[in-house]
Scaffold this motif. Structure first.
Motif, PDB file in Angstrom:
ATOM      1  N   GLN A 150       0.853  -1.183   0.000  1.00 48.92           N
ATOM      2  CA  GLN A 150       0.000   0.000   0.000  1.00 48.92           C
ATOM      3  C   GLN A 150       0.895   1.242   0.000  1.00 48.92           C
ATOM      4  O   GLN A 150       1.846   1.333   0.783  1.00 48.92           O
ATOM      5  CB  GLN A 150      -0.905   0.014   1.233  1.00 48.92           C
ATOM      6  CG  GLN A 150      -1.870  -1.152   1.309  1.00 48.92           C
ATOM      7  CD  GLN A 150      -1.321  -2.337   2.069  1.00 48.92           C
ATOM      8  OE1 GLN A 150      -0.092  -2.479   2.228  1.00 48.92           O
ATOM      9  NE2 GLN A 150      -2.195  -3.204   2.551  1.00 48.92           N
ATOM     10  N   ALA A 151       0.585   2.175  -0.884  1.00 44.63           N
ATOM     11  CA  ALA A 151       1.473   3.324  -1.071  1.00 44.63           C
ATOM     12  C   ALA A 151       0.632   4.557  -1.388  1.00 44.63           C
ATOM     13  O   ALA A 151       0.212   4.767  -2.521  1.00 44.63           O
ATOM     14  CB  ALA A 151       2.470   3.042  -2.192  1.00 44.63           C
ATOM     15  N   VAL A 152       0.399   5.374  -0.388  1.00 47.72           N
ATOM     16  CA  VAL A 152      -0.533   6.500  -0.494  1.00 47.72           C
ATOM     17  C   VAL A 152       0.155   7.719  -1.102  1.00 47.72           C
ATOM     18  O   VAL A 152       1.250   8.101  -0.678  1.00 47.72           O
ATOM     19  CB  VAL A 152      -1.108   6.838   0.898  1.00 47.72           C
ATOM     20  CG1 VAL A 152      -2.019   8.057   0.822  1.00 47.72           C
ATOM     21  CG2 VAL A 152      -1.852   5.634   1.476  1.00 47.72           C
ATOM     22  N   LEU A 169      -1.403  10.264  -8.188  1.00 47.19           N
ATOM     23  CA  LEU A 169      -0.781   9.168  -8.922  1.00 47.19           C
ATOM     24  C   LEU A 169      -0.179   8.151  -7.965  1.00 47.19           C
ATOM     25  O   LEU A 169       0.594   8.496  -7.065  1.00 47.19           O
ATOM     26  CB  LEU A 169       0.310   9.704  -9.849  1.00 47.19           C
ATOM     27  CG  LEU A 169      -0.085  10.807 -10.836  1.00 47.19           C
ATOM     28  CD1 LEU A 169       1.119  11.225 -11.679  1.00 47.19           C
ATOM     29  CD2 LEU A 169      -1.233  10.377 -11.719  1.00 47.19           C
ATOM     30  N   GLY A 170      -0.544   6.890  -8.177  1.00 55.94           N
ATOM     31  CA  GLY A 170      -0.004   5.818  -7.362  1.00 55.94           C
ATOM     32  C   GLY A 170      -0.472   4.486  -7.903  1.00 55.94           C
ATOM     33  O   GLY A 170      -0.884   4.376  -9.064  1.00 55.94           O
ATOM     34  N   ALA A 171      -0.434   3.472  -7.074  1.00 55.48           N
ATOM     35  CA  ALA A 171      -0.877   2.133  -7.480  1.00 55.48           C
ATOM     36  C   ALA A 171      -1.898   1.633  -6.462  1.00 55.48           C
ATOM     37  O   ALA A 171      -3.066   1.992  -6.521  1.00 55.48           O
ATOM     38  CB  ALA A 171       0.311   1.198  -7.620  1.00 55.48           C
ATOM     39  N   GLN A 172      -1.463   0.838  -5.491  1.00 55.38           N
ATOM     40  CA  GLN A 172      -2.396   0.373  -4.464  1.00 55.38           C
ATOM     41  C   GLN A 172      -2.588   1.450  -3.404  1.00 55.38           C
ATOM     42  O   GLN A 172      -1.631   1.955  -2.832  1.00 55.38           O
ATOM     43  CB  GLN A 172      -1.875  -0.912  -3.814  1.00 55.38           C
ATOM     44  CG  GLN A 172      -2.839  -1.515  -2.804  1.00 55.38           C
ATOM     45  CD  GLN A 172      -2.385  -2.866  -2.273  1.00 55.38           C
ATOM     46  OE1 GLN A 172      -1.433  -3.449  -2.777  1.00 55.38           O
ATOM     47  NE2 GLN A 172      -3.076  -3.357  -1.261  1.00 55.38           N
ATOM     48  N   ASP A 173      -3.859   1.815  -3.165  1.00 53.57           N
ATOM     49  CA  ASP A 173      -4.216   2.797  -2.133  1.00 53.57           C
ATOM     50  C   ASP A 173      -3.656   4.193  -2.440  1.00 53.57           C
ATOM     51  O   ASP A 173      -3.004   4.809  -1.587  1.00 53.57           O
ATOM     52  CB  ASP A 173      -3.733   2.331  -0.755  1.00 53.57           C
ATOM     53  CG  ASP A 173      -4.475   1.100  -0.254  1.00 53.57           C
ATOM     54  OD1 ASP A 173      -5.234   0.511  -1.040  1.00 53.57           O
ATOM     55  OD2 ASP A 173      -4.293   0.736   0.911  1.00 53.57           O
ATOM     56  N   THR A 174      -3.955   4.707  -3.603  1.00 49.83           N
ATOM     57  CA  THR A 174      -3.419   6.014  -4.013  1.00 49.83           C
ATOM     58  C   THR A 174      -3.939   7.162  -3.167  1.00 49.83           C
ATOM     59  O   THR A 174      -3.175   7.965  -2.629  1.00 49.83           O
ATOM     60  CB  THR A 174      -3.773   6.291  -5.492  1.00 49.83           C
ATOM     61  OG1 THR A 174      -3.228   5.262  -6.298  1.00 49.83           O
ATOM     62  CG2 THR A 174      -3.238   7.635  -5.940  1.00 49.83           C
ATOM     63  N   LEU A 175      -5.268   7.277  -3.060  1.00 46.58           N
ATOM     64  CA  LEU A 175      -5.895   8.422  -2.390  1.00 46.58           C
ATOM     65  C   LEU A 175      -6.597   7.938  -1.122  1.00 46.58           C
ATOM     66  O   LEU A 175      -7.629   7.267  -1.189  1.00 46.58           O
ATOM     67  CB  LEU A 175      -6.899   9.097  -3.332  1.00 46.58           C
ATOM     68  CG  LEU A 175      -7.743  10.241  -2.754  1.00 46.58           C
ATOM     69  CD1 LEU A 175      -6.864  11.339  -2.188  1.00 46.58           C
ATOM     70  CD2 LEU A 175      -8.689  10.792  -3.820  1.00 46.58           C
ATOM     71  N   TYR A 176      -6.033   8.292   0.011  1.00 46.68           N
ATOM     72  CA  TYR A 176      -6.623   7.921   1.297  1.00 46.68           C
ATOM     73  C   TYR A 176      -7.572   9.037   1.711  1.00 46.68           C
ATOM     74  O   TYR A 176      -7.176  10.005   2.348  1.00 46.68           O
ATOM     75  CB  TYR A 176      -5.518   7.716   2.335  1.00 46.68           C
ATOM     76  CG  TYR A 176      -5.951   6.984   3.593  1.00 46.68           C
ATOM     77  CD1 TYR A 176      -7.289   6.711   3.869  1.00 46.68           C
ATOM     78  CD2 TYR A 176      -4.999   6.564   4.522  1.00 46.68           C
ATOM     79  CE1 TYR A 176      -7.667   6.031   5.017  1.00 46.68           C
ATOM     80  CE2 TYR A 176      -5.357   5.884   5.679  1.00 46.68           C
ATOM     81  CZ  TYR A 176      -6.697   5.628   5.919  1.00 46.68           C
ATOM     82  OH  TYR A 176      -7.071   4.968   7.066  1.00 46.68           O
ATOM     83  N   ASP A 177      -8.832   8.876   1.345  1.00 45.78           N
ATOM     84  CA  ASP A 177      -9.878   9.848   1.652  1.00 45.78           C
ATOM     85  C   ASP A 177     -10.390   9.500   3.053  1.00 45.78           C
ATOM     86  O   ASP A 177     -11.467   8.928   3.213  1.00 45.78           O
ATOM     87  CB  ASP A 177     -10.968   9.740   0.582  1.00 45.78           C
ATOM     88  CG  ASP A 177     -11.860  10.949   0.531  1.00 45.78           C
ATOM     89  OD1 ASP A 177     -11.336  12.070   0.515  1.00 45.78           O
ATOM     90  OD2 ASP A 177     -13.091  10.764   0.507  1.00 45.78           O
ATOM     91  N   HIS A 178      -9.624   9.881   4.043  1.00 40.57           N
ATOM     92  CA  HIS A 178      -9.719   9.314   5.384  1.00 40.57           C
ATOM     93  C   HIS A 178     -10.994   9.720   6.126  1.00 40.57           C
ATOM     94  O   HIS A 178     -11.895   8.903   6.325  1.00 40.57           O
ATOM     95  CB  HIS A 178      -8.460   9.706   6.175  1.00 40.57           C
ATOM     96  CG  HIS A 178      -8.372   9.113   7.532  1.00 40.57           C
ATOM     97  ND1 HIS A 178      -7.728   9.741   8.573  1.00 40.57           N
ATOM     98  CD2 HIS A 178      -8.849   7.949   8.035  1.00 40.57           C
ATOM     99  CE1 HIS A 178      -7.795   8.982   9.651  1.00 40.57           C
ATOM    100  NE2 HIS A 178      -8.473   7.891   9.351  1.00 40.57           N
ATOM    101  N   VAL A 179     -11.065  10.967   6.570  1.00 38.60           N
ATOM    102  CA  VAL A 179     -12.244  11.457   7.289  1.00 38.60           C
ATOM    103  C   VAL A 179     -12.486  12.915   6.931  1.00 38.60           C
ATOM    104  O   VAL A 179     -11.563  13.643   6.558  1.00 38.60           O
ATOM    105  CB  VAL A 179     -12.087  11.323   8.825  1.00 38.60           C
ATOM    106  CG1 VAL A 179     -12.066   9.870   9.251  1.00 38.60           C
ATOM    107  CG2 VAL A 179     -10.841  12.049   9.319  1.00 38.60           C
ATOM    108  N   GLY A 180     -13.744  13.362   7.078  1.00 37.25           N
ATOM    109  CA  GLY A 180     -14.113  14.738   6.802  1.00 37.25           C
ATOM    110  C   GLY A 180     -14.934  14.869   5.534  1.00 37.25           C
ATOM    111  O   GLY A 180     -15.212  13.894   4.841  1.00 37.25           O
ATOM    112  N   ARG A 181     -15.330  16.107   5.236  1.00 38.63           N
ATOM    113  CA  ARG A 181     -16.067  16.415   4.010  1.00 38.63           C
ATOM    114  C   ARG A 181     -15.095  16.956   2.970  1.00 38.63           C
ATOM    115  O   ARG A 181     -14.370  17.917   3.235  1.00 38.63           O
ATOM    116  CB  ARG A 181     -17.157  17.452   4.290  1.00 38.63           C
ATOM    117  CG  ARG A 181     -18.328  16.925   5.080  1.00 38.63           C
ATOM    118  CD  ARG A 181     -19.185  18.047   5.648  1.00 38.63           C
ATOM    119  NE  ARG A 181     -18.476  18.741   6.730  1.00 38.63           N
ATOM    120  CZ  ARG A 181     -19.037  19.682   7.503  1.00 38.63           C
ATOM    121  NH1 ARG A 181     -20.284  20.040   7.287  1.00 38.63           N
ATOM    122  NH2 ARG A 181     -18.354  20.254   8.464  1.00 38.63           N
TER     123      ARG A 181
END
Length: 332
Positions: A150-152, A169-181
């Motif tokens: 995994q590489a954010v 730009l990435g491969a596995q787990d590019t955009l960690y849209d974690h918490v919030g709006r």
């Protein structure tokens, strides 16, 4: 059953549905600006992190950090109380921030840092804005079954964040849209497996989602864990293209919620569309829907029985800025 379903849709989209979040305010007018340039004679700072660290620990005024063209090889973090930061590049193809950590990269304690800390760019404060810039994790596409890859590229853990004209730009787990709006407008998001993931409440509008999966992959892994969580991903007027065989989403959370509306889907989308993460019980609690999507991968006829082709009434709460309370804090 249909009436019960519609009562449920109404209940999770009433006027109090986002009460878990605090009140919002518009803080888009800049108070001052800084310039980052690799040429130390041409800007205020030569690194983005240095520009951020120059701000007060508790920042209460909008600051625009203009990043000149170039590739900035650095790992960047925005601390929790440094709110109201705007990072503005010279164009997503001209200004790039990149690093190459993965979940198995050893941290300062000598142990693997994990997915959370692998991010090239991590935001922990509210009211963040990024415009016309690329966030990249340079770790290559992992082999099938490879662990710890995994590489954010970017993790956003702050409320009320907007990204406009950006690339992730990435491969596995590019955009960690974690918490919030969060609001993503006209962005390009590239990856292979679960490359948009997390438990935020986010609207993706006019975005290009592109897969680089070698075999199987998934666009989303939304992690809503409770019926009471006001979270989910909505993709409106987007397009999904790329390589491999792709799920629209995998049910990372038991109550995972994802909607695609007015979206073009290439033939890479697997007919059944969605994956239950190996847990059949999640089929009873997830919310997966499509609305007026087009393209060879959009045919709802082959979808799993626990996803839905939404009606006008069912789709309405998901397809405007109201989904993220955006009229309160987004200035178009």
């Amino acid at each position: 059953m249909e009436k019960k379903f519609m009562r449920w849709v109404s209940s999770i989209h009433n006027g109090l549905r986002h009460s878990v979040f605090g009140p919002t305010h518009n803080m888009f007018l800049p108070s001052f600006s800084l310039t980052v340039d690799r040429n130390q004679c041409a800007g205020d700072f030569t690194s983005i992190q240095a520009a951020i660290d120059s701000l007060p620990l508790i920042n209460v005024a909008r600051v625009v950090i203009r990043v000149k063209p170039g590739t900035y090889i650095e790992k960047v973090s925005v601390s929790p109380f440094r709110a109201f930061i705007t990072i503005q590049g010279a164009g997503a193809d001209k200004t790039v921030i990149q690093w190459g950590d993965t979940a198995q990269t050893l941290g300062v304690n000598g142990k693997p840092m994990g997915t959370f800390k692998s991010a090239t760019f991590a935001i922990n404060a509210p009211y963040f804005i990024a415009k016309n810039i690329t966030f990249k994790n340079t770790s290559p596409v992992p082999k099938s079954g490879q662990m710890g890859r995994q590489a954010v590229a970017l993790r956003i853990s702050g409320d009320r964040a907007a990204f406009m004209g950006c690339k992730f730009l990435g491969a596995q787990d590019t955009l960690y849209d974690h918490v919030g709006r969060h609001y993503y407008k006209d962005c390009y998001i590239e990856g292979s497996v679960d490359f948009i993931f997390g438990n935020a409440l986010s609207l993706f509008e006019g975005c290009h989602v592109h897969a680089i999966a070698e075999k199987y992959g998934a666009v989303t892994a939304q992690s809503r864990m409770s019926f009471l969580d006001d979270t989910g991903f909505s993709f409106v007027r987007c397009k999904v293209t790329g390589s491999g065989v792709l799920y629209l989403g995998r049910a990372w959370g038991s109550f995972s919620r994802v909607v695609f509306a007015y979206t073009f889907m290439d033939s890479i989308i697997i007919p059944r569309g969605w994956n239950n993460w190996g847990d059949p019980n999640r089929q009873m609690t997830v919310f997966y829907g499509q609305y007026k999507c087009t393209g060879p991968g959009a045919n709802h006829g082959g979808r799993v029985s626990w996803s839905r082709e939404l009606t006008d009434e069912e789709a309405k709460p998901f397809i405007s800025l109201n989904f993220i309370d955006g009229l309160e804090w987004i200035k178009l």
